[in-house]
Write a protein that holds these residues in place. Structure first.
Motif, PDB file in Angstrom:
ATOM      1  N   PHE A   5      91.833  20.153  82.286  1.00  0.00           N
ATOM      2  CA  PHE A   5      92.275  21.538  82.115  1.00  0.00           C
ATOM      3  C   PHE A   5      93.177  21.649  80.885  1.00  0.00           C
ATOM      4  N   TYR A   6      94.185  20.803  80.803  1.00  0.00           N
ATOM      5  CA  TYR A   6      95.141  20.870  79.702  1.00  0.00           C
ATOM      6  C   TYR A   6      94.500  20.452  78.377  1.00  0.00           C
ATOM      7  N   LEU A  14     101.565  22.146  79.044  1.00  0.00           N
ATOM      8  CA  LEU A  14     102.114  20.872  79.525  1.00  0.00           C
ATOM      9  C   LEU A  14     103.621  20.972  79.774  1.00  0.00           C
ATOM     10  N   VAL A  15     104.327  21.692  78.926  1.00  0.00           N
ATOM     11  CA  VAL A  15     105.762  21.888  79.135  1.00  0.00           C
ATOM     12  C   VAL A  15     105.997  22.745  80.380  1.00  0.00           C
ATOM     13  N   LEU A  16     105.214  23.799  80.550  1.00  0.00           N
ATOM     14  CA  LEU A  16     105.346  24.643  81.745  1.00  0.00           C
ATOM     15  C   LEU A  16     105.086  23.823  83.001  1.00  0.00           C
ATOM     16  N   LYS A  17     104.055  22.980  82.967  1.00  0.00           N
ATOM     17  CA  LYS A  17     103.747  22.114  84.106  1.00  0.00           C
ATOM     18  C   LYS A  17     104.953  21.230  84.431  1.00  0.00           C
ATOM     19  N   GLU A  18     105.544  20.648  83.401  1.00  0.00           N
ATOM     20  CA  GLU A  18     106.695  19.764  83.604  1.00  0.00           C
ATOM     21  C   GLU A  18     107.865  20.528  84.225  1.00  0.00           C
ATOM     22  N   VAL A  73     107.878  20.309  95.206  1.00  0.00           N
ATOM     23  CA  VAL A  73     106.772  20.946  94.492  1.00  0.00           C
ATOM     24  C   VAL A  73     105.727  19.888  94.160  1.00  0.00           C
ATOM     25  N   THR A  74     104.475  20.208  94.461  1.00  0.00           N
ATOM     26  CA  THR A  74     103.358  19.314  94.148  1.00  0.00           C
ATOM     27  C   THR A  74     102.338  20.071  93.307  1.00  0.00           C
ATOM     28  N   PHE A 121      97.319  24.613  90.468  1.00  0.00           N
ATOM     29  CA  PHE A 121      98.238  25.348  91.342  1.00  0.00           C
ATOM     30  C   PHE A 121      99.415  24.449  91.653  1.00  0.00           C
ATOM     31  N   PHE A 122     100.539  25.060  91.939  1.00  0.00           N
ATOM     32  CA  PHE A 122     101.735  24.326  92.315  1.00  0.00           C
ATOM     33  C   PHE A 122     102.160  24.833  93.675  1.00  0.00           C
ATOM     34  N   CYS A 123     102.397  23.897  94.566  1.00  0.00           N
ATOM     35  CA  CYS A 123     102.706  24.232  95.951  1.00  0.00           C
ATOM     36  C   CYS A 123     104.104  23.766  96.315  1.00  0.00           C
ATOM     37  N   TYR A 124     104.719  24.494  97.220  1.00  0.00           N
ATOM     38  CA  TYR A 124     105.999  24.094  97.787  1.00  0.00           C
ATOM     39  C   TYR A 124     105.740  23.756  99.246  1.00  0.00           C
TER      40      TYR A 124
END
Length: 126
Positions: A9-10, A22-26, A35-36, A45-48
């Motif tokens: 994706f990136y 990539l910075v936003l992901k970090e 957060v995963t 997607f990022f999950c809590y």
């Protein structure tokens, strides 16, 4: 979760969009230890604690990256856009400009607070 999908994706984007994502992901991953990162609906997607809270995407109209907040309709930040979405709002990031870490961190904290406070129920919290 497929690491290959995440990586690809990136890598599909040219600079400066790739670095911006990539910075936003970090930053998202560092926003909370619970957060995963997961691969859902063909996007990161990022999950809590297993509950989806935000995602990354690039607008087909503007070719700008953005963070989509799943519970965005509960958020009131003036730079969040709802457009035709009923639940989610997005925060557009101009990849060629300096990122506003304070604004992004503030939005991430606000979004996570819905989950941490119990406004959004988490099944089987760890």
């Amino acid at each position: 979760m497929s690491i290959k999908n995440h990586d690809q994706f990136y890598l599909n984007f040219e600079e400066p969009i790739q670095s911006c994502l990539l910075v936003l992901k970090e930053w998202i991953m560092k926003s909370d230890p619970d957060v995963t990162s997961e691969w859902k609906y063909g996007m990161p997607f990022f999950c809590y604690k297993g509950k989806m809270f935000c995602y990354l995407w690039v607008s087909k109209k503007t070719n700008q990256p953005y963070i989509g907040f799943v519970e965005g309709n509960r958020m009131t930040h003036p730079k969040l856009l709802q457009e035709k979405r009923s639940r989610m709002k997005i925060f557009i990031v101009e990849a060629s400009k300096d990122l506003s870490i304070k604004t992004i961190q503030s939005l991430l904290r606000e979004a996570l607070q819905f989950y941490k406070s119990g406004v959004i129920q988490i099944k089987n919290p760890k």
